[in-house]
Design an enzyme around this catalytic site. Sequence first.
Site, mmCIF file in Angstrom:
data_model
loop_
_atom_site.group_PDB
_atom_site.id
_atom_site.type_symbol
_atom_site.label_atom_id
_atom_site.label_comp_id
_atom_site.label_asym_id
_atom_site.label_seq_id
_atom_site.Cartn_x
_atom_site.Cartn_y
_atom_site.Cartn_z
ATOM 1 N N ASN A 1 41.352 40.799 47.152
ATOM 2 C CA ASN A 1 42.136 39.616 46.806
ATOM 3 C C ASN A 1 42.273 39.385 45.315
ATOM 4 O O ASN A 1 41.491 39.870 44.508
ATOM 5 C CB ASN A 1 41.563 38.377 47.513
ATOM 6 C CG ASN A 1 40.259 37.898 46.949
ATOM 7 O OD1 ASN A 1 40.206 37.450 45.808
ATOM 8 N ND2 ASN A 1 39.198 37.972 47.741
ATOM 9 N N CYS A 2 43.302 38.637 44.991
ATOM 10 C CA CYS A 2 43.613 38.277 43.609
ATOM 11 C C CYS A 2 43.514 36.769 43.433
ATOM 12 O O CYS A 2 44.268 36.171 42.675
ATOM 13 C CB CYS A 2 45.019 38.759 43.240
ATOM 14 S SG CYS A 2 45.262 40.522 43.455
#
Length: 428
Positions: free
Chosen positions: A241-242
Amino acid sequence: MRLEIGNIFIKDIQFGEQTKVENGVLYVNKDEMIKKLSVIEHIKSVDLDIARPGESVRITPVKDVIEPRVKVEGPGGIFPGVISKVETDGSGRTHVLKGAAVVTTGKVVGFQEGIVDMSGVGAEYTPFSKTLNLVVIAEPEDGIEQHRHEEVLRMVGLNAGVYIGEAGRSVTPDEVKVYETDTIFEGAAKYPNLPKVGYVYMLQTQGLLHDTYVYGVDAKKIVPTILYPTEVMDGAILSGNCVSSCDKNPTYVHCNNPMVEELYAMHGKEINFVGVIITNENVYLADKERSSDWTAKLCKFLGLDGAIVSQEGFGNPDTDLIMNCKKIEMEGVKTVISTDEYAGRDGASQSLADADVRANAVVSNGNANMVIVLPPMDKTIGHIQYIDTIAGGFDGSLRADGSIEVEIQAITGATNELGFGYLSAKGY
């Protein structure tokens, strides 16, 4: 389930003719490693650099951090379902290059990758200023879609971690730690007078580059389930994830979850550590209801007296956190939640987006909105031009002299909700 962790203490990283560990130094064959990583699909270019604690170096945008590990005994391998085949991990023996880390960077994927400063005031907020970092600068093919861009960087990092980890396969560890979990009935019989405690491990699964993987499965698609705590030490859970870098859990942190570590340390002394329940943080209300119902049901099914619930991310997942807490408490299980705050730059705003009177035992890992000025660094690894647009930055964050004014939200690990960091509080 019993897992031995053999820690090989790394004192330095250097480029050399052969990838190996010798006298505490990790030598990396740069050309060989670049060649191995360059075959990954959709990669345009790969380069390597080294950043050491205390150096005037800034790494940004940081996508993920991976600790080099290798499975030397027992079933499975590191990062099952992604790098190694699908097989239950968490038993046998795993060697770890302790003190070393693989850090991935490249062009920004979304807008929430972070900053790691190896010195200065910013270094005090990230745990990765203390690691010897082999930085992988990976650039994908031009015009690639965002989700594919994220996948490319994720696979580069994981493959790099496994490649480096192999250097520790035949090395005698400096220390060996043993982690063992009894079955539920064995634990209850062995520790009849100790409270049964479980750990509810919330995973970021909002989608749109906010993803986590369990044995290679997108955790949006799971219902809450039970893991042996040692499974996470072999890479059963991976970051994809970012989300804001201050409170996302890099893969390194999943493998070194301090909640798991502390609960093991207390097991058999103050508590009976029963196990880990993983759950997700999906955006749809029906998913939130389902997952929180199942989480509470599993806590009751395990006969827990107490539960610790850790969050990943903020905002929308605040609802999942409070729903989990409320429903677990309603089952008669004493619950503590671990989170961070977005309380405004003055700290005066509401800390979470949701609340309930049952959430009355809370551990805060800091206010992500606090503003800090990072001094200029002599060297930047990655791309400095994204500073104004990453989460925590704003127009004008990057100053002409190279200093940066940002919220600590932009610093990787600054308010990690597992407590994997350096912020602390004292009671008087």
